[in-house]
Design a protein around this motif. Structure first.
Motif: not given
Length: 411
Positions: A18, A38, A54, A87, A90-91
């Motif tokens: 993260g 987040v 995310w 983002a 990252n998810a």
């Protein structure tokens, strides 16, 4: 479980994942407060909640971008869309592996849509294109030098690693390059992005073949100065870029490897020793007894970070299904015996706390012994840049690397 002071995410695995985007803060990829928000949503949740949090954040950025575009604020819309692409990356990162999680494909496709829509709103944007290679279609995007969008400029071909997306590469390297006056190309090679997840093409060690296809496609572009094409790789790309340069292709004017890696197989003995092999067994890591392999896999499965890095990401990206095959495939990633083919100056980075960078000095010496030029630039923990790919001070990395490159191309 309460969060440790000085950190964001309560889970060590989530903390590593993260906070990666914080390296993009100087380039508009994320801000500290966004990652902290987040993290608060994830709290002590599992990977499912990490992914969902995310995704919610990325979706909200896209929604705000739509509103900005409708109001005539194209610059804001572009910034928000590109930020959303980081983002989305990252998810889905914790979900890497086979069988493919449907949520990975959803997030990956949203990443691609947001990334390309954001680039499209930039001045003089170039439409995304596919580069054919050995049956694959490698998606590519060209980001143009700021203030020189219609000019013929030097080009940096950015080469990704194991798990980063085009959006990650853009924020990590391309934004700094375009601000410095370079055009920048990002693309999804075999083993990366949709070339892996949707087409099934695994990593391959002979990256000179991959780069040849990229150069054939881009060298004649009217905006590209064909005499000043540079290749730059980060993470596993720190092996790919110099391996590609061993081809001696005269179209490569310079090569950057962050960190420089000569031979991935050279460290396998120490690697299996740390995982439980005996000292004697570690001398021949490609022929470990089945019982030892079983113990090693048990330890990998028991460690969330190792399970993700090896059994999920590593097996999948390399197109293998077991640890023995993973070791054998990794041993094939080497440039040993090929260094006399390098015809361009090479820069190798060496982060003080990055194990993958430990061999950069010896790699440079080997290139020089083979008749080439190699420089090493060091990054320290005291500078906040000693980790893998200098992610907590990426702007320092970019300044030093681009200064070196400016000097090389000027010479």
């Amino acid at each position: 479980m309460s969060a440790t002071p000085g950190r964001m995410f309560q889970n060590d695995f989530h903390e590593a994942m993260g906070t990666w985007v914080l390296g993009y803060a100087p380039y508009g990829g994320a801000d500290f407060g966004e990652a902290a928000a987040v993290a608060a949503e994830v709290a002590d949740g599992d990977d499912d909640e990490f992914c969902a949090a995310w995704l919610r954040h990325a979706d909200s950025l896209v929604s705000r971008a739509d509103d900005a575009r409708a109001a005539g604020h194209g610059v804001t819309a572009s910034d928000l869309l590109l930020r959303a692409s980081a983002a989305y990356s990252n998810a889905y990162r914790p979900l890497l592996g086979a069988p493919i999680d449907p949520r990975l494909l959803v997030a990956q496709r949203r990443m691609r849509e947001a990334f390309e829509a954001g680039l499209e709103l930039r001045p003089g944007s170039v439409a995304p294109f596919d580069i054919p290679f050995d049956g694959a279609r490698m998606r590519a995007n060209l980001a143009l030098a700021e203030g020189h969008e219609s000019e013929r400029r030097p080009l940096i071909i950015q080469i990704n690693g194991y798990d980063a997306s085009s959006a990650d590469e853009y924020f990590a390297s391309s934004v700094a390059a375009t601000r410095r006056g370079y055009h920048s190309l990002v693309f999804e090679a075999p083993g990366q992005g949709a070339t892996l997840s949707e087409q099934g093409f695994a990593l391959r060690p002979d990256f000179e073949a991959v780069l040849d296809a990229v150069l054939d496609h881009i060298a004649d572009h009217p905006l590209v100065d064909a005499d000043r094409i540079v290749i730059s790789g980060w993470s596993l790309g720190g092996y790919f870029a110099p391996r590609a340069a061993t081809s001696g292709d005269p179209r490569i004017a310079a090569c950057i490897a962050d960190p420089g890696q000569l031979d991935l197989g050279a460290g396998l003995g120490a690697f299996v020793r740390r995982l439980g092999a005996s000292e004697e067994e570690a001398r021949d890591p490609l022929n470990l007894p089945d019982a030892t392999l079983g113990r090693i896999m048990a330890s990998i499965e028991a460690n969330r970070q190792l399970r993700w890095a090896i059994a999920q990401r590593g097996f999948w990206a390399n197109g293998v299904t077991d640890f023995r095959a993973f070791l054998n495939t990794t041993a094939g990633f080497t440039s040993v015996g090929r260094l006399d083919g390098i015809r361009c100056p090479v820069l190798l980075t060496r982060g003080e706390g990055d194990p993958l960078a430990a061999g950069a000095g010896g790699f440079a010496e080997a290139i020089i012994a083979a008749g080439g030029r190699a420089d090493v630039v060091d990054f320290t923990i005291a500078e906040g840049a000693g980790g893998h790919c200098e992610m907590m001070n990426r702007s320092l990395l970019n300044r030093r690397v681009l200064d070196w490159l400016d000097d090389i191309l000027a010479g």
